[in-house]
Enzyme design. Structure first.
Site: not given
Length: 453
Positions: A43-45
């Protein structure tokens, strides 16, 4: 033709997947937002790209510059993708508790990796917070990301993740559950969803060793709550600006062991090969099952891929070393199976006390059976030897028979663990197991404690 102009254009629009077996006891529709479908597999993208683009827009990040960030690995991967496409250098500062896979992946995509110790205070000059800041001060034309307090983190999830969840559930979502680290995901999604429907409940999943749950419930930042834990990516020993406690309805805490066990369950029962924080998230959801009704639509977010934890969560030896594997231990044989190949260390009645001490030191053990030509006749342990030394400083040169205690009880391989446990007490520090053919092995208090699940 349909194609993306670069890898960054493939970020987002991750699928929603119904959970079935692992949530069979929950009387609600449970959906997983599976974030490992992002190109950087987490999810950090989303927030990494948003933080980079916002820094470019206001001049904090200049052409040819160096991006510097403290990361548990996933944000570093997202920043690496952005750095590759946009032409920046990247330095990732990471703690030594993170998986080797994460470190290797970051190096594979061109990042310089600086490793810092985990068990230090945030303001310690060796901490990954402090090292990140120092590198940013020392590196020309650099930008320190600071994902914890950089509100572009929250904004990315307000603009992307929240709307996706709303659209994918046709506006029927009633609960959102997610592990909390920097706070950007929970706060951004919560802000969007509560604007759409203030009745939607937002639950954060915390870990033991982190301050979030108690701070939410009491307003107290309790340093006694802070201690080392194994789970990666969630929990903190600081209060990031991205954690908007006003938007979070509550927290539930999940142990390291449950996080690991349920990560494996997701792979085996749902075919979802996710990371450890996802195990925390689903266990947290199960702990909250009384909050849900038959008409509810519960969304849980799975942060990243299990590929980054192959050497940990999906490694039996790593799991077993920490007591996370659910091996059934019912009899004496089960207690010794991990070290049954090691020879039994003994001492003879006429050997000197110094010989026993040397043997204890060499093998790192606390007790030794004593034998003579007839078999087991006594025992010595470190407590006996200490008391003997207090009474007589010359005890090291005395024969063992003068200081030894009673012989350890002997049990069979099939003796129930409960019976073995009763034999170990303050007067008797170990039990011997008869392996047959004149061979024996030892069970200590340490073995009993390690068997407790």
């Amino acid at each position: 033709m349909k194609y993306a102009n670069n890898i960054l254009e493939t970020i987002g629009n991750t699928p929603m997947v119904k959970l079935n077996k692992i949530t069979s006891e929950i009387d609600a529709l449970v959906l997983a937002k599976v974030e490992y479908f992002n190109p950087g597999h987490s999810c950090k993208d989303r927030m990494a790209l948003k933080m980079v683009e916002d820094a470019e827009a206001d001049g904090r990040l200049k052409p040819g510059g160096t991006i510097i960030e403290g990361t548990s690995g996933n944000t570093g991967m997202g920043l690496a993708l952005a750095a590759i496409v946009k032409g920046y250098k990247l330095i990732c500062v990471i703690t030594d508790k993170q998986s080797k896979e994460k470190m290797d992946i970051l190096r594979a995509v061109g990042a310089k990796v600086v490793i810092c110790p985990t068990d230090v205070e945030p303001n310690d000059p060796r901490s990954y917070y402090s090292v990140s800041k120092r590198l940013a001060e020392e590196t020309p034309n650099s930008w320190y990301v600071n994902q914890y307090d950089n509100l572009s983190n929250t904004q990315a999830n307000y603009e992307q993740t929240g709307p996706e969840i709303w659209e994918q559930t046709d506006g029927k979502v009633t609960h959102f559950i997610v592990g909390v680290g920097t706070g950007g995901t929970i706060s951004g999604v919560a802000k969007f969803l509560k604007e759409k429907n203030p009745n939607i409940k937002i639950w954060g999943v915390d870990t033991y060793g982190s301050v979030f749950k108690k701070y939410k419930e009491t307003g107290i930042f309790d340093e006694n709550e802070v201690y080392s834990y194994v789970t990666e990516g969630i929990g903190e020993d600081i209060l990031p600006q991205n954690v908007n406690f006003d938007l979070i309805d509550g927290f539930t805490k999940v142990t390291d062991k449950d996080a690991a066990v349920y990560t494996r369950k997701l792979a085996l029962e749902e075919g979802l090969f996710v990371g450890m924080s996802s195990g925390s998230a689903i266990k947290g959801l199960l702990q909250l099952k009384d909050e849900f009704g038959p008409d509810d639509v519960v969304v849980v977010l799975f942060h990243d891929s299990g590929s980054r934890y192959v050497g940990k969560i999906f490694n039996d030896d790593w799991m077993r070393d920490r007591g996370y594997l659910e091996d059934e231990i019912t009899k004496a044989e089960d207690l010794i199976k991990e070290h049954i190949d090691k020879p039994l260390v003994v001492v003879r009645t006429e050997e000197l006390v110094s010989h026993a001490i040397d043997r204890m030191r060499k093998h790192k053990i606390s007790q030794i059976p004593v034998i003579d030509v007839n078999g087991f006749v006594g025992s010595v342990d470190e407590t006996d030897l200490f008391q003997s030394y207090v009474a007589d400083k010359n005890v090291a040169d005395k024969p063992i028979r003068e200081v030894m205690g009673a012989a350890f009880p002997i049990v069979k391989l099939g003796t129930p663990v409960e019976e073995v446990s009763k034999l170990i007490n303050k007067d008797n520090q170990a039990v011997l197991v008869d392996l047959g053919n004149g061979k024996h092995h030892i069970i200590t208090k340490h073995d009993i404690i390690n068997s407790i699940k």
